[in-house]
Design an enzyme around this catalytic site. Structure first.
Site, PDB file in Angstrom:
ATOM      1  CB  SER A  50      -2.176  -1.394   0.434  1.00  0.00           C
ATOM      2  OG  SER A  50      -1.037  -1.400  -0.394  1.00  0.00           O
ATOM      3  CE  LYS A  51      -0.461   7.554   1.036  1.00  0.00           C
ATOM      4  NZ  LYS A  51      -1.613   8.281   0.550  1.00  0.00           N
TER       5      LYS A  51
END
Ligand code: GLU
Length: 492
Positions: free
Chosen positions: A260-261
């Site tokens: 995830s970012k």
């Protein structure tokens, strides 16, 4: 078999996640292997997530990675266009098409109008959660007749349209990577097909589009696997053939969670920014979730197209391993010509303030040799400025090993001989540089390690580094003489 047609169908959220690129790559490989077509469709029915410029960005990232789009949304002369007979390929332009099929489902009794308020649905969900049940719609509006519903709509009541699943029916489909999957409708929810704003949900739009665009294989992330039975039911309700499904395992971080970012780099642009080459990134990504029959790890796009096999797609997620990506990328870094390497790393070099394009034009040979000198130790383009450090950093000897060499028994003779020979020379050509150490050997009577180690330490302040004759050429006479003088000051 019909001609293979596959699609990549991202939502324009602003950037292309590397997991998304992996999905696109698998679709592309499959299309090319089967002589089929690779489509790009934009799924923008969730208007709250729309980001300006996102479509351009997506296509740019795909093209950078070497994936050319055969049909659908693409870019020509810097502008987004659409090509193909099944358009439009942007979902927000297809609302009337979805409405037609939603109406068909309502008429045939496969869907119903639902007037439940948000408040009622929230309460329902809360109650189910407290009881430890899976939240789902309780079917209150299933029994409202079409006639009555139409009257309520005419009076202005808000509504959505839901899928009317039969009770206790098995839905079975075949996933090419996972085999046969069966789910009972009692485990499923009456999915909303059309929202109150007239936009279809993903589930309605994806089925209509995949069918009308003639797609034969749906290759997508496993997060859509739980939705697939609903999609299969919709195909059946609309009287259409179900395409072949191939669900891909996730791209995971070291903790086996979705990449995830928040944890750092996930967009293709991030990786491009670090100086990964498209060939390296695509080669690596292809191996996250798929493996060839043998242990081959370096694959050109053409080799991937040939070797790719949907039967060998993993069932469990693949961990994204930056070390392996670096290793694969370093292979492609070595394949670049010196001119390509220079050209591609120029943005990093200029940012670091090392030299400019104008400098290169004045002495191309110098910079070509510089690139050849550093090329072998590189994983990524962003490392180029640091690798050039021996030439650009202020000369200092701080390393223990280097100080030891400068203070070694043979060092004075080596340094003196170097100074004497250099003083009598004009500028050093590459050829001169290649012969210099032999001359120093003759003059000083020192050879082997005792010659090379102090010489390198005195010239670079390091005991390791690239080819010495290249360093001599690159540093040039004046700089070397300056350094040798300073090297002496490190003698104890
Ligand atoms: N729009 C979906 C996504 O962003 C595509 C899902 C599919 O391929 O069916 O992941």
């Amino acid at each position: 078999m019909d001609n293979v047609r596959v699609r990549f169908a991202p939502s324009p959220t602003g950037y292309l996640h590397i997991g998304g690129l992996r999905t696109a790559v698998y679709n592309y490989l499959y299309a090319k292997q089967k002589g089929g077509k690779f489509l790009l469709r934009i799924e923008d029915t969730d208007r709250t997530r729309f980001v300006e410029g996102a479509i351009e960005n997506l296509i740019r990232s795909l093209n950078w990675a070497g994936l050319e789009i055969d049909e659908g949304v693409m870019m020509k002369d810097g502008k987004v266009t659409e090509e193909g007979d099944c358009g439009p390929y942007i979902q927000s332009k297809r609302l009337d098409i979805y409405k037609k099929y939603v109406d068909q489902l309502l008429e045939s009794g496969h869907a119903y109008y639902c007037f439940c308020t948000k408040e009622r649905l929230d309460n329902l969900r809360e109650g189910q959660k407290i009881k430890g049940q899976v939240p789902r719609y309780d079917g209150l509006c299933r029994s409202i007749s079409l006639e009555e519903a139409k009257e309520r709509i005419a009076k202005g009541e808000e509504y959505v349209v839901r899928l009317k699943l039969p009770h206790d029916e098995d839905i079975t489909f075949e996933d090419e990577a996972r085999g046969k999957i069966t789910i009972n409708t009692n485990e499923m929810d009456d999915q909303v097909l059309m929202k109150s704003d007239g936009f279809p949900t993903y589930h309605m739009a994806v089925v209509v589009d995949d069918h009308l665009m003639g797609l034969t294989h749906i290759i997508r992330g496993e997060e859509w696997l739980p939705s697939t039975p609903k999609h299969v039911y919709l195909y059946q309700a609309l009287g259409w053939d179900v395409p072949t499904y191939i669900h891909l395992p996730g791209v995971l971080n070291k903790d086996h969670k979705k990449l995830s970012k928040r944890q750092g780099d996930v967009s293709v642009e991030d990786f491009k920014g670090h100086g990964y080459l498209p060939e390296g990134l695509v080669n690596y990504l292809a191996l996250v979730g798929w493996s060839p029959e043998d242990n081959q790890e370096i694959f050109s796009m053409d080799e991937l197209i040939e070797a790719f096999d949907t039967k060998r797609i993993a069932r469990t997620g693949g961990v994204f391993d930056v070390k392996k990506l670096d290793w694969i990328n370093s292979h492609y870094m070595k394949e670049l010509s010196a001119d390509e390497l220079l050209d591609m790393s120029m943005p990093y070099i200029e940012k670091a303030g090392l030299f400019t394009k104008a400098d290169v034009e004045k002495d191309p040979e110098h910079y070509r040799v510089l690139m050849e000198t550093i090329q072998d130790g590189l994983d990524r383009l962003e490392q180029v400025p640091e690798a050039c450090g021996f030439l650009y950093d202020d000369y200092e000897v701080t390393e223990e090993d280097a100080l030891e060499q400068i203070n070694s028994e043979s060092a004075p003779a080596v340094i003196d001989a170097l100074q004497e020979i250099l003083k009598d020379m004009d500028a050093i050509s590459l050829e001169d540089a290649g012969k210099l150490m032999k001359q120093v050997q003759k003059k000083s009577g020192v050879k082997g390690k005792n010659l090379y180690m102090p010489a390198r330490a005195a010239m670079t302040g390091n005991v390791h580094g690239p080819e010495l004759s290249n360093i001599i050429y690159l540093l040039g006479k004046d700089e070397i003489l300056k350094r040798l003088e300073k090297a002496k000051s490190y003698r104890k």
